[in-house]
Every structure is written in C-alpha cells, then in structure tokens.
Motif scaffolding. Structure first.
Motif, PDB file in Angstrom:
ATOM      1  N   LEU A 220       4.368   0.397   5.481  1.00  0.00           N
ATOM      2  CA  LEU A 220       3.471   1.050   4.520  1.00  0.00           C
ATOM      3  C   LEU A 220       2.685   2.177   5.174  1.00  0.00           C
ATOM      4  CD1 LEU A 220       0.253   0.037   4.953  1.00  0.00           C
ATOM      5  CD2 LEU A 220       1.263  -2.100   4.203  1.00  0.00           C
ATOM      6  N   LYS A 221       2.258   3.120   4.340  1.00  0.00           N
ATOM      7  CA  LYS A 221       1.439   4.230   4.800  1.00  0.00           C
ATOM      8  C   LYS A 221      -0.010   3.959   4.414  1.00  0.00           C
ATOM      9  CE  LYS A 221       1.068   9.283   4.679  1.00  0.00           C
ATOM     10  NZ  LYS A 221       1.641  10.535   4.119  1.00  0.00           N
ATOM     11  N   ILE A 222      -0.892   4.004   5.392  1.00  0.00           N
ATOM     12  CA  ILE A 222      -2.307   3.756   5.140  1.00  0.00           C
ATOM     13  C   ILE A 222      -2.932   5.012   4.554  1.00  0.00           C
ATOM     14  CG2 ILE A 222      -4.527   3.257   6.222  1.00  0.00           C
ATOM     15  CD1 ILE A 222      -2.989   1.520   8.215  1.00  0.00           C
ATOM     16  N   THR A 223      -3.349   4.907   3.302  1.00  0.00           N
ATOM     17  CA  THR A 223      -3.929   6.045   2.591  1.00  0.00           C
ATOM     18  C   THR A 223      -5.321   5.728   2.075  1.00  0.00           C
ATOM     19  OG1 THR A 223      -1.698   6.687   1.906  1.00  0.00           O
ATOM     20  CG2 THR A 223      -3.522   7.698   0.730  1.00  0.00           C
ATOM     21  N   ARG A 224      -5.500   4.503   1.583  1.00  0.00           N
ATOM     22  CA  ARG A 224      -6.784   4.089   1.005  1.00  0.00           C
ATOM     23  C   ARG A 224      -7.300   2.851   1.742  1.00  0.00           C
ATOM     24  NH1 ARG A 224      -3.542   6.063  -3.004  1.00  0.00           N
ATOM     25  NH2 ARG A 224      -4.482   7.648  -4.376  1.00  0.00           N
ATOM     26  N   PRO A 225      -8.588   2.523   1.602  1.00  0.00           N
ATOM     27  CA  PRO A 225      -9.147   1.377   2.326  1.00  0.00           C
ATOM     28  C   PRO A 225      -8.381   0.075   2.125  1.00  0.00           C
ATOM     29  CG  PRO A 225     -10.917   2.678   1.381  1.00  0.00           C
ATOM     30  CD  PRO A 225      -9.629   3.277   0.865  1.00  0.00           C
ATOM     31  N   GLY A 226      -7.866  -0.145   0.923  1.00  0.00           N
ATOM     32  CA  GLY A 226      -7.107  -1.361   0.674  1.00  0.00           C
ATOM     33  C   GLY A 226      -5.837  -1.446   1.503  1.00  0.00           C
ATOM     34  N   ASP A 227      -5.254  -0.288   1.823  1.00  0.00           N
ATOM     35  CA  ASP A 227      -4.046  -0.274   2.649  1.00  0.00           C
ATOM     36  C   ASP A 227      -4.343  -0.787   4.056  1.00  0.00           C
ATOM     37  OD1 ASP A 227      -2.704   0.913   0.512  1.00  0.00           O
ATOM     38  OD2 ASP A 227      -3.156   2.942   1.215  1.00  0.00           O
ATOM     39  N   LEU A 228      -5.507  -0.442   4.572  1.00  0.00           N
ATOM     40  CA  LEU A 228      -5.894  -0.895   5.910  1.00  0.00           C
ATOM     41  C   LEU A 228      -6.055  -2.409   5.936  1.00  0.00           C
ATOM     42  CD1 LEU A 228      -6.548   0.322   8.714  1.00  0.00           C
ATOM     43  CD2 LEU A 228      -8.958   0.248   8.062  1.00  0.00           C
ATOM     44  N   GLN A 229      -6.610  -2.957   4.892  1.00  0.00           N
ATOM     45  CA  GLN A 229      -6.768  -4.414   4.807  1.00  0.00           C
ATOM     46  C   GLN A 229      -5.403  -5.101   4.725  1.00  0.00           C
ATOM     47  OE1 GLN A 229      -9.340  -5.106   1.436  1.00  0.00           O
ATOM     48  NE2 GLN A 229     -10.986  -3.820   2.266  1.00  0.00           N
ATOM     49  N   LEU A 230      -4.499  -4.524   3.949  1.00  0.00           N
ATOM     50  CA  LEU A 230      -3.160  -5.098   3.846  1.00  0.00           C
ATOM     51  C   LEU A 230      -2.440  -5.028   5.189  1.00  0.00           C
ATOM     52  CD1 LEU A 230      -0.824  -6.290   2.265  1.00  0.00           C
ATOM     53  CD2 LEU A 230      -0.231  -3.977   1.486  1.00  0.00           C
ATOM     54  N   ALA A 231      -2.559  -3.890   5.872  1.00  0.00           N
ATOM     55  CA  ALA A 231      -1.924  -3.753   7.190  1.00  0.00           C
ATOM     56  C   ALA A 231      -2.494  -4.770   8.168  1.00  0.00           C
ATOM     57  CB  ALA A 231      -2.124  -2.332   7.715  1.00  0.00           C
ATOM     58  N   GLN A 232      -3.794  -5.001   8.084  1.00  0.00           N
ATOM     59  CA  GLN A 232      -4.430  -5.996   8.949  1.00  0.00           C
ATOM     60  C   GLN A 232      -3.833  -7.372   8.698  1.00  0.00           C
ATOM     61  OE1 GLN A 232      -7.196  -5.569  11.315  1.00  0.00           O
ATOM     62  NE2 GLN A 232      -6.383  -7.579  11.852  1.00  0.00           N
ATOM     63  N   HIS A 233      -3.649  -7.714   7.442  1.00  0.00           N
ATOM     64  CA  HIS A 233      -3.077  -9.012   7.083  1.00  0.00           C
ATOM     65  C   HIS A 233      -1.642  -9.130   7.598  1.00  0.00           C
ATOM     66  CE1 HIS A 233      -2.010 -12.559   4.783  1.00  0.00           C
ATOM     67  NE2 HIS A 233      -1.007 -11.896   4.229  1.00  0.00           N
ATOM     68  N   LEU A 234      -0.835  -8.097   7.376  1.00  0.00           N
ATOM     69  CA  LEU A 234       0.559  -8.141   7.816  1.00  0.00           C
ATOM     70  C   LEU A 234       0.656  -8.203   9.338  1.00  0.00           C
ATOM     71  CD1 LEU A 234       2.082  -5.497   5.368  1.00  0.00           C
ATOM     72  CD2 LEU A 234       2.407  -7.979   5.294  1.00  0.00           C
ATOM     73  N   LEU A 235      -0.204  -7.462  10.018  1.00  0.00           N
ATOM     74  CA  LEU A 235      -0.176  -7.449  11.471  1.00  0.00           C
ATOM     75  C   LEU A 235      -0.593  -8.791  12.043  1.00  0.00           C
ATOM     76  CD1 LEU A 235       0.617  -5.363  13.568  1.00  0.00           C
ATOM     77  CD2 LEU A 235      -1.776  -4.722  13.775  1.00  0.00           C
ATOM     78  N   SER A 236      -1.557  -9.438  11.406  1.00  0.00           N
ATOM     79  CA  SER A 236      -1.987 -10.751  11.883  1.00  0.00           C
ATOM     80  C   SER A 236      -0.867 -11.770  11.736  1.00  0.00           C
ATOM     81  CB  SER A 236      -3.230 -11.225  11.121  1.00  0.00           C
ATOM     82  OG  SER A 236      -2.933 -11.455   9.756  1.00  0.00           O
ATOM     83  N   GLN A 237      -0.051 -11.632  10.685  1.00  0.00           N
ATOM     84  CA  GLN A 237       1.104 -12.508  10.531  1.00  0.00           C
ATOM     85  C   GLN A 237       2.145 -12.242  11.607  1.00  0.00           C
ATOM     86  OE1 GLN A 237       2.328 -11.766   6.399  1.00  0.00           O
ATOM     87  NE2 GLN A 237       1.575 -13.786   5.867  1.00  0.00           N
TER      88      GLN A 237
END
Length: 400
Positions: A220-237
C-alpha cells in the motif's frame, strides 16, 4: 509458482522522495514519519538493499529536507548498505525527480526500478518479479487486479454506469524498465510537454509496450493518516518470526539411488521410500511446514498417492516454499544436520547447500548443512539408514 531469480543486468533503483505529503496533515514529509520506530523511507529502502542484485539506490530528496533525510535514514539502515545509497536533489514533479535519479546513477546501470518512497511494505518477490520482467520484456509494472465494483458518476455524484473491471488493474510500484527505454520516454515527454502520473504513462505516451507483473495486496501507498495506522498493523504482523523443526529417516537398501539435498551421490546403497526418499529435503520441508503450522510432508504428499512415486523431493520443497510465500513467509535461515556413517558426505555438502538455497530463494550461506556420524551407534551407526534434522527460522516478507 515459478521460482524468480534476479537478472544478470546491472540494476539500480530510484526512490522519488521530494514530495511534501500535504494530505498527511502535518509539516513532516510522509516518507520521514515513523513506522515501527523507523522512518517510512527506511523500510522502503531496506527492502531493496536486501537484494544483492541491486547495485545502487538513489533517493531524490527535496533540498529543504536533504540533511534531515540523511540524518534519519542512514542510522536505520545497515552500514554495509551505505556505499550503495546515493542522494540527489529532487525536482518539482515526479518526472523531474526520476530524471535526477537517472542522472545520478552510474552509466553502467542497465535496468531501472522506480518505487514510491511511501510504499514501505514492498516485498522481495514483487521486486524480483519486476526485475526479471523488465529484463525479459523491456518494461513492466507491479499491479493487482481491481476487485471492487467500480461506478462511473456524474459531477453531482449520480451513478451513470457500472464499469467492467475484468480488464482493470491497480498500478503499484516498482515500475521497471531498461534504462535506454526509460530515458527515451523521459526525453519524448520533455519535448512534447507531457506530464505523466507514473513511469508507465511516460512509456505508453512514447508508444512502448508495458507489461503487468503480479504485485501484492499489502504493497500500500501511505497517503493519509489512516494508511500509516494500517501499515503499522501489517508490519507488526509481519515482524513475527516463526520457528520450525523437521526430522526424517529412511532405510538404506540395494537397487536405489542415494539422493541427499537434491544431489545424487555415488554409493552402492540408496534410501527406500515412495518418493526419491531424500531425507534432507524431507526434513527441511517438514521444518518449513512446521513454521507455517501446516502439518507435515505426509499430509501434503501422501505415500499412497501414485503421482508422488519416485518424485524429486526438491520439487516437493519447491511447492511448500510456494505455499509459504503465498502466506507471506520467507526463509530467514536453515540449519541442517545429517546423521550418516557412510558414505562420506563432506565433498557433497556445498552442492546440497546450493540446491536447497535455490529452492528456498535465499543465498547459500543462509542454508547451513552439517554431516556427522554417531560413532557406529544405533541404526545410522550400523549403516542401516540415514537420518536428518532441520531447523528453520521463517519471517514475514519485508519484516526486516
């Protein structure tokens, strides 16, 4: 799944990172925001620098953020990778930044990948597919099929039509091309005043064919604040490591070839079994399945199924590694111990290492193989059979 291997073409990467990322709603460029304790850009760069075939990586940065980018990025990347990293001033547009990156790369670099700075979850396999695809076809982009129903609307938000999505793909990066083709497209765009949205659009505008290669839903491409939260979740997994252990033993018998680690060894006895009875491959395959929580080799390739009679166990390992990749897992390293009194295996360990590493998609040094005797004790010591233990550490793709 077809195993992907890097091309022999000299390869470089351009990361356009000169944008301000205003949609994130803060003064810090999105590529410098922290994700799992590191700048987004550090995760992005680390994924490419982990591939030895990539010789150079150029980051095109806004002059106002050049010093900050260096200060934040370099301490979060392995020092051994620093010589491959270059910085260059970016331009007012993505096109300008890519051109600056092309200029900064050594002239000997033949194949170029361009990747968004704010796509930190790019995985190894997608990178390798774009490299190989561009080497074979000239120009490719990573993309995924559009899954959601698409609606065409008027300015007043009234639906006008449902769009047929059967031939629609969502473009991602990396986008890769042979250097000469990309430079031709850039020059043509400059002469004609064309501004493309990505490198593929420049190539298309110049009349060059661009193929699609399989991307990844998590890229995914981080564009909005919600994208950063999603990336954080995926990275933690992804950050979780998985350990697996495998063991196998087979009896030595006459009139069978002795195959260990995919290598045929000259010996008067071979191993009995439904397949080629390669205990090294079987132990490693069981270890990978163990890390995945997916049972054992017998569940996936039963010994009463004729399609597996005398099959090469390297092929079975290939299939299990393909399952692992589909689950987002890749091998970090394997440690294998073969218990064998006779024959002497030391002359064959290097070839075994290379075969198994190729099947697992890692460097040979990531697959350690040892052979030992049991001092003539037990069934292996009496020469009745050969046994093998394997331990693997698996990680989620782009976990580190």
């Amino acid at each position: 799944m077809k195993r992907t291997t890097p091309t022999t073409l000299r390869t470089g990467v351009i990361i356009p990172a000169a944008g301000s990322g205003t949609r994130m709603g803060g003064p810090t460029p999105k590529q410098l925001l922290l994700l799992a304790g590191k700048p987004v850009l550090a995760h992005t760069c680390a994924a490419f620098l982990a591939i030895p075939a990539i010789e150079q990586l150029v980051i095109a940065v806004h002059p106002d953020h050049a010093a900050t980018t260096r200060e934040l990025l370099l301490p979060n990347l392995s020092r051994e990778h620093h010589p491959r990293i270059r910085f260059t001033p970016g331009g007012a547009s993505r096109q300008d930044s890519v051109q600056a990156g092309l200029t900064a790369l050594d002239p000997e670099i033949e194949l170029i990948l361009v990747h968004d700075a704010a796509r930190p979850l790019i995985d190894r396999e997608t990178i390798l597919r774009t490299i190989q695809g561009a080497a074979e076809h000239g120009a490719v982009i990573a993309a995924i099929p559009v899954k959601d129903t698409l609606k065409q609307a008027a300015p007043d938000q009234i639906i006008q039509a449902t769009v047929d999505r059967s031939h629609l793909w969502q473009a991602q990066t990396p986008q890769a091309a042979r250097r000469a083709l990309l430079q031709e497209a850039m020059d043509h765009a400059a002469r004609s005043g064309f501004q493309g949205t990505d490198e593929a659009s420049l190539l298309e505008h110049h009349g060059l064919a661009v193929r699609l290669v399989e991307g990844n839903e998590q890229n995914l491409k981080i564009t909005r604040p919600g994208d950063l939260q999603l990336a954080q979740h995926l990275l933690s997994q992804r950050a979780a490591m998985k350990i697996g252990h495998g063991f196998d033993a087979h009896r030595l018998v006459a009139d069978r070839r002795l195959i260990l680690g995919g290598v045929t060894i000259d010996y008067q006895l071979g191993l009995a079994g439904h397949s080629d009875a390669d205990v090294v491959c079987h132990a490693l395959t069981d270890a990978v399945l163990g890390a995945m929580g997916a049972g054992d080799i017998g569940r996936h390739f039963p010994d009463n199924d004729e399609q597996y009679r005398n099959i090469s166990s390297i092929l079975l390992l290939d299939r299990v590694m393909a399952q692992a990749r589909q689950a987002g897992l890749e091998l970090s390293n394997a440690d294998i111990t073969i218990l064998c009194q006779q024959p002497k295996l030391a002359p064959h360990l290097k070839a075994m290492q290379e075969h198994l590493a190729a099947s697992c998609g890692v460097a040979p040094q990531d697959v350690n193989i040892k052979a030992t005797t049991t001092e003539q004790m037990g069934y292996t010591g009496r020469g009745e059979g050969i046994a093998c233990h394997a331990v693997v550490l698996m990680r989620y793709s782009n976990a580190g």
